[in-house]
Scaffold this motif. Structure first.
Motif, PDB file in Angstrom:
ATOM      1  N   MET A  42       0.847  -1.197   0.000  1.00  0.00           N
ATOM      2  CA  MET A  42       0.000   0.000   0.000  1.00  0.00           C
ATOM      3  C   MET A  42       0.881   1.246   0.000  1.00  0.00           C
ATOM      4  N   GLN A  43       0.719   2.095  -0.996  1.00  0.00           N
ATOM      5  CA  GLN A  43       1.513   3.310  -1.053  1.00  0.00           C
ATOM      6  C   GLN A  43       0.988   4.340  -0.070  1.00  0.00           C
ATOM      7  N   ASP A  44       1.895   5.170   0.458  1.00  0.00           N
ATOM      8  CA  ASP A  44       1.491   6.156   1.439  1.00  0.00           C
ATOM      9  C   ASP A  44       0.570   7.208   0.828  1.00  0.00           C
ATOM     10  N   SER A  45       0.927   7.688  -0.334  1.00  0.00           N
ATOM     11  CA  SER A  45       0.087   8.631  -1.059  1.00  0.00           C
ATOM     12  C   SER A  45       0.633   8.726  -2.473  1.00  0.00           C
ATOM     13  N   TYR A  46       0.078   9.621  -3.256  1.00  0.00           N
ATOM     14  CA  TYR A  46       0.565   9.818  -4.609  1.00  0.00           C
ATOM     15  C   TYR A  46       0.358  11.272  -4.988  1.00  0.00           C
ATOM     16  N   ARG A  47       1.298  11.795  -5.728  1.00  0.00           N
ATOM     17  CA  ARG A  47       1.171  13.150  -6.244  1.00  0.00           C
ATOM     18  C   ARG A  47       0.414  13.112  -7.565  1.00  0.00           C
ATOM     19  N   ASN A  48       0.002  14.272  -8.019  1.00  0.00           N
ATOM     20  CA  ASN A  48      -0.769  14.325  -9.260  1.00  0.00           C
ATOM     21  C   ASN A  48       0.043  13.857 -10.458  1.00  0.00           C
ATOM     22  N   SER A  49       1.360  13.971 -10.365  1.00  0.00           N
ATOM     23  CA  SER A  49       2.228  13.546 -11.458  1.00  0.00           C
ATOM     24  C   SER A  49       2.471  12.037 -11.459  1.00  0.00           C
ATOM     25  N   GLU A  50       1.975  11.339 -10.436  1.00  0.00           N
ATOM     26  CA  GLU A  50       2.178   9.904 -10.295  1.00  0.00           C
ATOM     27  C   GLU A  50       0.888   9.148 -10.586  1.00  0.00           C
ATOM     28  N   PRO A  51       0.968   7.858 -10.853  1.00  0.00           N
ATOM     29  CA  PRO A  51      -0.259   7.083 -11.091  1.00  0.00           C
ATOM     30  C   PRO A  51      -1.191   7.138  -9.879  1.00  0.00           C
ATOM     31  N   ARG A  52      -2.489   7.263 -10.151  1.00  0.00           N
ATOM     32  CA  ARG A  52      -3.469   7.331  -9.071  1.00  0.00           C
ATOM     33  C   ARG A  52      -3.685   5.948  -8.469  1.00  0.00           C
ATOM     34  N   ALA A  53      -3.727   5.888  -7.164  1.00  0.00           N
ATOM     35  CA  ALA A  53      -4.059   4.638  -6.490  1.00  0.00           C
ATOM     36  C   ALA A  53      -5.521   4.299  -6.765  1.00  0.00           C
ATOM     37  N   PRO A  54      -5.877   3.016  -6.906  1.00  0.00           N
ATOM     38  CA  PRO A  54      -7.255   2.635  -7.263  1.00  0.00           C
ATOM     39  C   PRO A  54      -8.211   2.621  -6.075  1.00  0.00           C
ATOM     40  N   VAL A  55      -8.213   3.713  -5.317  1.00  0.00           N
ATOM     41  CA  VAL A  55      -9.106   3.818  -4.161  1.00  0.00           C
ATOM     42  C   VAL A  55     -10.552   3.807  -4.623  1.00  0.00           C
ATOM     43  N   MET A  56     -11.358   2.956  -4.034  1.00  0.00           N
ATOM     44  CA  MET A  56     -12.794   2.833  -4.326  1.00  0.00           C
ATOM     45  C   MET A  56     -13.060   2.576  -5.809  1.00  0.00           C
ATOM     46  N   GLN A  57     -12.166   1.837  -6.454  1.00  0.00           N
ATOM     47  CA  GLN A  57     -12.336   1.495  -7.858  1.00  0.00           C
ATOM     48  C   GLN A  57     -12.606   0.002  -7.992  1.00  0.00           C
ATOM     49  N   GLY A  58     -13.417  -0.355  -8.982  1.00  0.00           N
ATOM     50  CA  GLY A  58     -13.725  -1.752  -9.242  1.00  0.00           C
ATOM     51  C   GLY A  58     -15.105  -2.143  -8.743  1.00  0.00           C
ATOM     52  N   THR A  59     -15.579  -3.286  -9.237  1.00  0.00           N
ATOM     53  CA  THR A  59     -16.880  -3.814  -8.824  1.00  0.00           C
ATOM     54  C   THR A  59     -16.740  -5.315  -8.583  1.00  0.00           C
ATOM     55  N   PRO A  60     -16.729  -5.749  -7.346  1.00  0.00           N
ATOM     56  CA  PRO A  60     -16.734  -4.930  -6.131  1.00  0.00           C
ATOM     57  C   PRO A  60     -15.374  -4.300  -5.872  1.00  0.00           C
ATOM     58  N   VAL A  61     -15.363  -3.292  -5.013  1.00  0.00           N
ATOM     59  CA  VAL A  61     -14.102  -2.664  -4.644  1.00  0.00           C
ATOM     60  C   VAL A  61     -13.308  -3.640  -3.784  1.00  0.00           C
ATOM     61  N   PRO A  62     -12.057  -3.932  -4.150  1.00  0.00           N
ATOM     62  CA  PRO A  62     -11.237  -4.809  -3.308  1.00  0.00           C
ATOM     63  C   PRO A  62     -11.119  -4.261  -1.888  1.00  0.00           C
ATOM     64  N   HIS A  63     -11.071  -5.154  -0.925  1.00  0.00           N
ATOM     65  CA  HIS A  63     -11.069  -4.747   0.480  1.00  0.00           C
ATOM     66  C   HIS A  63      -9.966  -3.736   0.779  1.00  0.00           C
ATOM     67  N   GLU A  64      -8.783  -3.957   0.213  1.00  0.00           N
ATOM     68  CA  GLU A  64      -7.652  -3.102   0.557  1.00  0.00           C
ATOM     69  C   GLU A  64      -7.781  -1.691  -0.004  1.00  0.00           C
ATOM     70  N   TRP A  65      -8.716  -1.468  -0.928  1.00  0.00           N
ATOM     71  CA  TRP A  65      -8.899  -0.140  -1.506  1.00  0.00           C
ATOM     72  C   TRP A  65     -10.192   0.527  -1.058  1.00  0.00           C
ATOM     73  N   ARG A  66     -10.846  -0.056  -0.060  1.00  0.00           N
ATOM     74  CA  ARG A  66     -12.008   0.598   0.546  1.00  0.00           C
ATOM     75  C   ARG A  66     -11.538   1.572   1.623  1.00  0.00           C
ATOM     76  N   ILE A  67     -12.369   2.571   1.909  1.00  0.00           N
ATOM     77  CA  ILE A  67     -12.002   3.571   2.908  1.00  0.00           C
ATOM     78  C   ILE A  67     -12.014   2.924   4.295  1.00  0.00           C
ATOM     79  N   PRO A  68     -10.921   2.976   5.048  1.00  0.00           N
ATOM     80  CA  PRO A  68     -10.902   2.390   6.394  1.00  0.00           C
ATOM     81  C   PRO A  68     -11.918   3.069   7.307  1.00  0.00           C
TER      82      PRO A  68
END
Length: 410
Positions: free
Chosen positions: A1-27
């Motif tokens: 899990m990456q700490d964060s990402y800048r706009n110039s970096e690839p976006r993390a797949p937070v809340m993406q997908g159907t269903p959203v994978p557990h690790e990318w759901r909001i804690p």
């Protein structure tokens, strides 16, 4: 899990997908932690109870003459940088500069757009206090009156004997721990009361507030005499809106719509996070678009006038800019050596009329009447209070953009 990402970096797949994978759901307890906050700050309706602050029937026009400012260079804390590099380094979601009666900069990042509502955190405090300023001008609220005059139940807690102005300036003596990363701190209990976090599993039931009012009434300890010190505490804004509701008999959410948001000419509804009693989290739960936050800044810049109609009392704005208030603390002086805090606005230099609205994770509005300037930034810093000089670098970048348009720093 990456700490964060800048706009110039690839976006993390937070809340993406159907269903959203557990690790990318909001804690459950970490909506504001990286990298999740880069998504959640633009999607608070999916995470919390909310109530709309309705816009009015007309929209205040914000004419634009946009300029390409990305390559403007200036000296940042770590050395030479550019506007574009600074925005990337400070996790910017959106930025706008109003100068000489027009929008000269308006940029969006990280999936945000002109109609996206972003949480503004403690910039909410300045909006809330401005509604109080309207009530003061109308004689509904007396800043010199004790808060118990409006809400007698407060006599049983730490604010007994405090005045409305002391609450506005955060000079009451009430003890409140504002440590953002401590689950035992009262500021966490404020989030718990608003439904933004669950209580720690080992927290005693009697220590868990069901509502924000419950938390207010739980705070009975003082650590100074009222009026003797400044200490930044978010709960003071919740106390202020409690007093405002008692003084008017109206809930704060429609009050803000009636007194400020609708007559200001907002283009979109805003919304507050609310607790189970419908009480707005007025210290940090407001969400709005970039342009509407800029409209608020413009209204402050233009002495409260919208097209000749007085929306915010000029006396309130003058008091924000030049009010007789000298109390500050070490943390405040570390940020602004010649600054102060007045009416829930930050004054970076007491010798100038400029003022700031500031929120954690990088939410800023600068209003500078001497340069006819409003600058707004919405961000998603990985931490609440950046150890790196993100705020200073942004202010230096704004100075550079203003200078490029003929307005040197003052």
């Amino acid at each position: 899990m990456q700490d964060s990402y800048r706009n110039s970096e690839p976006r993390a797949p937070v809340m993406q997908g159907t269903p959203v994978p557990h690790e990318w759901r909001i804690p459950a307890a970490g909506f504001d932690t990286p990298p999740f906050n880069r998504w959640s700050f633009q999607n608070m309706r999916q995470l919390a109870r909310t109530a709309d602050v309705r816009r009015g029937e007309t929209v205040w026009d914000m004419p634009g003459a946009h300029q390409d400012v990305d390559t403007i260079a200036f000296e940042g804390a770590a050395g030479p940088t550019t506007w574009a590099e600074m925005l990337d380094a400070t996790y910017t979601d959106a930025v706008l500069i109003w100068l000489d009666g027009r929008v000269v900069v308006e940029q969006y990042f990280n999936g945000m757009g002109p109609r996206t509502q972003h949480i503004v955190f403690s910039m909410s405090k300045s909006l809330t206090s401005t509604v109080a300023g309207c009530l003061i001008a109308d004689g509904v609220l007396d800043p010199d009156a004790p808060v118990t005059e409006y809400e007698p139940a407060l006599s049983a807690c730490g604010w007994n004997g405090a005045t409305v102005q002391q609450v506005l300036d955060m000079t009451t003596g009430v003890a409140f721990d504002e440590t953002y990363d401590d689950p035992r701190a009262e500021v966490w209990k404020l989030d718990i009361a608003a439904g933004l976090r669950p209580p720690p599993t080992d927290m005693a039931v009697e220590d868990v507030p069901d509502t924000i009012r419950d938390l207010i009434l739980m705070l009975r300890r003082t650590e100074a005499a009222h009026g003797d010190r400044f200490a930044y505490r978010s709960i003071e804004t919740e106390l202020l809106s409690t007093v405002m509701e008692a003084a008017t008999g109206q809930q704060f959410v429609p009050m803000m719509s009636d007194r400020l948001w609708a007559p200001m000419g907002a283009a979109e509804d805003g919304f507050f996070v609310v607790d189970t009693a419908g009480f707005a989290m007025s210290d940090g739960g407001f969400n709005a678009t970039l342009r509407d936050m800029a409209r608020f800044g413009r209204l402050m810049l233009e002495d409260g006038l919208r097209d000749g109609r007085q929306i915010i009392p000029k006396t309130w704005i003058e008091d924000v800019r030049r009010g007789d208030h000298g109390l500050f603390n070490r943390e405040g002086r570390d940020l602004f050596p010649n600054g102060l805090y007045r009416n829930m606005f930050w004054i970076p230099d007491r010798d100038r009329p400029a003022h700031l609205c500031l929120g954690i994770h990088g939410q800023h509005i600068l209003v500078d009447p001497e340069r006819a300037l409003v600058a707004v930034k919405l961000s998603s810093w990985p931490v609440a209070l950046a150890e790196q000089p993100h705020l200073g670098d942004w202010l230096a970048g704004v100075d550079a953009v203003a200078a490029a348009h003929g307005h040197g720093a003052t």
